[in-house]
Design a protein around this motif. Structure first.
Motif, PDB file in Angstrom:
ATOM      1  N   ALA A   1       0.817  -1.216   0.000  1.00 43.45           N
ATOM      2  CA  ALA A   1       0.000   0.000   0.000  1.00 43.45           C
ATOM      3  C   ALA A   1       0.850   1.265   0.000  1.00 43.45           C
ATOM      4  O   ALA A   1       0.374   2.324  -0.401  1.00 43.45           O
ATOM      5  CB  ALA A   1      -0.924   0.001   1.216  1.00 43.45           C
ATOM      6  N   ILE A   2       2.086   1.163   0.421  1.00 37.28           N
ATOM      7  CA  ILE A   2       2.994   2.312   0.381  1.00 37.28           C
ATOM      8  C   ILE A   2       3.610   2.475  -0.999  1.00 37.28           C
ATOM      9  O   ILE A   2       3.730   3.590  -1.513  1.00 37.28           O
ATOM     10  CB  ILE A   2       4.101   2.152   1.442  1.00 37.28           C
ATOM     11  N   THR A   3       3.980   1.360  -1.641  1.00 36.74           N
ATOM     12  CA  THR A   3       4.794   1.442  -2.858  1.00 36.74           C
ATOM     13  C   THR A   3       4.018   1.319  -4.166  1.00 36.74           C
ATOM     14  O   THR A   3       4.380   1.945  -5.156  1.00 36.74           O
ATOM     15  CB  THR A   3       5.877   0.349  -2.837  1.00 36.74           C
ATOM     16  N   SER A   4       2.980   0.501  -4.202  1.00 37.24           N
ATOM     17  CA  SER A   4       2.327   0.198  -5.480  1.00 37.24           C
ATOM     18  C   SER A   4       1.197   1.174  -5.785  1.00 37.24           C
ATOM     19  O   SER A   4       0.363   1.470  -4.931  1.00 37.24           O
ATOM     20  CB  SER A   4       1.769  -1.225  -5.485  1.00 37.24           C
ATOM     21  N   THR A   5       1.164   1.651  -7.022  1.00 37.93           N
ATOM     22  CA  THR A   5       0.073   2.498  -7.493  1.00 37.93           C
ATOM     23  C   THR A   5      -0.660   1.856  -8.669  1.00 37.93           C
ATOM     24  O   THR A   5      -1.427   2.524  -9.361  1.00 37.93           O
ATOM     25  CB  THR A   5       0.611   3.876  -7.922  1.00 37.93           C
ATOM     26  N   GLY A   6      -0.408   0.563  -8.901  1.00 40.75           N
ATOM     27  CA  GLY A   6      -1.058  -0.121 -10.007  1.00 40.75           C
ATOM     28  C   GLY A   6      -0.506   0.268 -11.367  1.00 40.75           C
ATOM     29  O   GLY A   6      -1.084  -0.088 -12.403  1.00 40.75           O
ATOM     30  N   GLN A   7       0.614   0.973 -11.390  1.00 43.11           N
ATOM     31  CA  GLN A   7       1.227   1.396 -12.645  1.00 43.11           C
ATOM     32  C   GLN A   7       2.421   0.507 -12.977  1.00 43.11           C
ATOM     33  O   GLN A   7       2.930  -0.229 -12.126  1.00 43.11           O
ATOM     34  CB  GLN A   7       1.684   2.850 -12.536  1.00 43.11           C
TER      35      GLN A   7
END
Length: 480
Positions: free
Chosen positions: A21-27
């Motif tokens: 939840a800190i690192t991933s933005t779905g990109q």
């Protein structure tokens, strides 16, 4: 034994989700496509919601990114039919506190998504109404985000807001703006006049004024010069980046109050020649931003050595250009501010951090050996964890160090990883003996180093619950 094993699994699950939840933005990332990222992240959210709903909601009080905060809020609202009333109230306080921190366009898009899934119960309408009522300038929001505000107002049956909007005019502006000869709400009247009066558009938000400027055929240079006072810092930065090489249309970026990680991203977007030419300005801005981020902790971390990744994989992706390198550069300046004695070691061996660019392999093992030779009290590794020169050396070095040379942990070692690994549903780790935490913004580094201690396996689920309860109380104000 089964309970302790269950607690261990729960600890690992919670930490894994927080890292994601800190690192991933779905990109897209350097090693994974956007589809892989979205699929992996969606699974984690569903898993946490189903198995650890209370801890899942508590993540809203942590330094997670906006993308995941919106997903959590949406899931808590959509899947709430069987949740006890008291827990729904606790979740409502968390949701309200988090929504106040999110960019308004993200919140409005999420509200519109709730319409698409058919969620329109009393609780959801109350949350939407409360958020809309708390906005400092609802007329500004209605003009800047007119289409989505229109959908949200229709869906939630909102009553007219205050905040300078004349009663009855919000509906007219959203649904029949050309039915009125004049509005008493100043922002609505400015928007109406901007259709035929060029001077009026310079009192509108930049993104709205841009469309009117094109309609009136105003030259780009003239428009940017006159609209600049209405632009946000982020809008200025984006224009500065897009206008490189077109000096006539450039807008000067204000570096004085820019957050550290965003400033590092801006610096890396400049050409090497520009960085050399502006060395004093850029270095001074980075160090000032680092001191602001360090706050009262400045100079209190003792002897610190950092291993910083500037290998080719820090290129990132088309959506996140040089993001891993920007995080490493920002961490470098923040650690310099935190430490009383600081030694930086870049994987490339370069010493001029202002002229960094992604290049070469990742000799993490060799650099960690060099770092331990400096005799630090604290070693911080900022890397995506892809150790390939030679592969696996970093893990072996850290294993021997922890088990043979420093079993009493005189040196505090922390690995901070800015990249989500979709295959492992977590950030990539260097070694089981070293705690790893995900990082998105360098400003969160002190908090994440504290959070990483949970990953060492020396604290249990009760400790994590206590930590989250404390953060939730501070976040919602219930601990005051």
């Amino acid at each position: 034994m089964s309970e302790s094993m269950g607690d261990l699994v729960a600890c690992e699950d919670v930490l894994m989700f927080v890292n994601a939840a800190i690192t991933s933005t779905g990109q897209r990332e350097f090693h994974h496509y956007a589809g892989d990222q979205r699929l992996s992240l969606a699974f984690l959210h569903e898993y946490m919601l189903a198995n650890y709903r209370e801890l899942y909601a508590a993540a809203l009080a942590l330094n997670i990114n906006d993308h995941n905060a919106v997903l959590i809020v949406r899931n808590l609202l959509v899947y709430a039919s069987e949740v006890p009333l008291e827990r729904r109230r606790a979740e409502g306080r968390l949701i309200a506190a988090r929504l106040r921190l999110l960019p308004p366009q993200r919140v409005l898009r999420m509200f519109r998504d709730l319409r698409q899934v058919g969620l329109n119960n009393r609780r959801t309408r109350a949350i939407i109404q409360e958020w809309m009522a708390s906005r400092p300038d609802p007329a500004f929001d209605a003009v800047k985000y007119r289409g989505v505000v229109k959908d949200v107002v229709r869906h939630a049956h909102l009553s007219p807001p205050g905040g300078g909007v004349t009663r009855g005019e919000l509906g007219a502006f959203l649904f029949a703006p050309h039915s009125r000869r004049a509005f008493r709400t100043p922002m609505f009247e400015t928007w109406r006049r901007a259709h035929y009066e060029q001077a009026a558009l310079y009192d509108l938000p930049y993104t709205v004024a841009e469309g009117f400027a094109a309609k009136h055929g105003i030259p780009r240079k003239v428009f940017l010069e006159r609209i600049e006072p209405r632009m946000t810092r982020l809008e200025r930065l984006r224009l500065q980046e897009s206008a490189r090489g077109h000096k006539a249309g450039a807008v000067a970026a204000d570096l004085s109050g820019m957050p550290l990680t965003r400033l590092a991203t801006y610096v890396l977007s400049l050409s090497l020649d520009d960085r050399v030419e502006r060395r004093d300005e850029l270095t001074g801005a980075l160090r000032a931003a680092a001191l602001r981020a360090a706050g009262s902790l400045a100079g209190r971390w003792g002897r610190v050595t950092a291993v910083l990744d500037d290998s080719f994989s820090t290129t990132g992706s088309g959506q996140k250009r040089r993001r891993p390198l920007a995080v490493a550069l920002a961490c470098h300046h923040l650690l310099r501010a935190l430490a009383s004695d600081y030694t930086p070691l870049w994987l490339s061996g370069r010493a001029d951090e202002l002229l960094l660019y992604p290049f070469g392999p990742s000799p993490l093992g060799e650099r960690i050996l060099d770092a331990l030779d400096t005799g630090p009290e604290r070693l911080v590794v900022v890397s995506d964890g892809w150790d390939n020169a030679p592969p696996g050396l970093a893990a072996e070095v850290l294993r021997v160090w922890r088990t043979r040379l420093d079993p009493h942990r005189r040196v505090a070692i922390t690995h901070l990883n800015p990249v989500y690994d979709a295959d492992d549903f977590d950030v990539r780790r260097l070694a089981p003996t070293v705690p790893t935490a995900g990082i998105r913004d360098a400003e969160d580094l002190p908090t994440l180093v504290e959070l990483a201690r949970f990953a060492e396996g020396r604290v249990g689920l009760d400790d994590i619950r206590a930590y989250l309860d404390e953060r939730v109380a501070l976040f919602t104000g219930s601990g005051r």
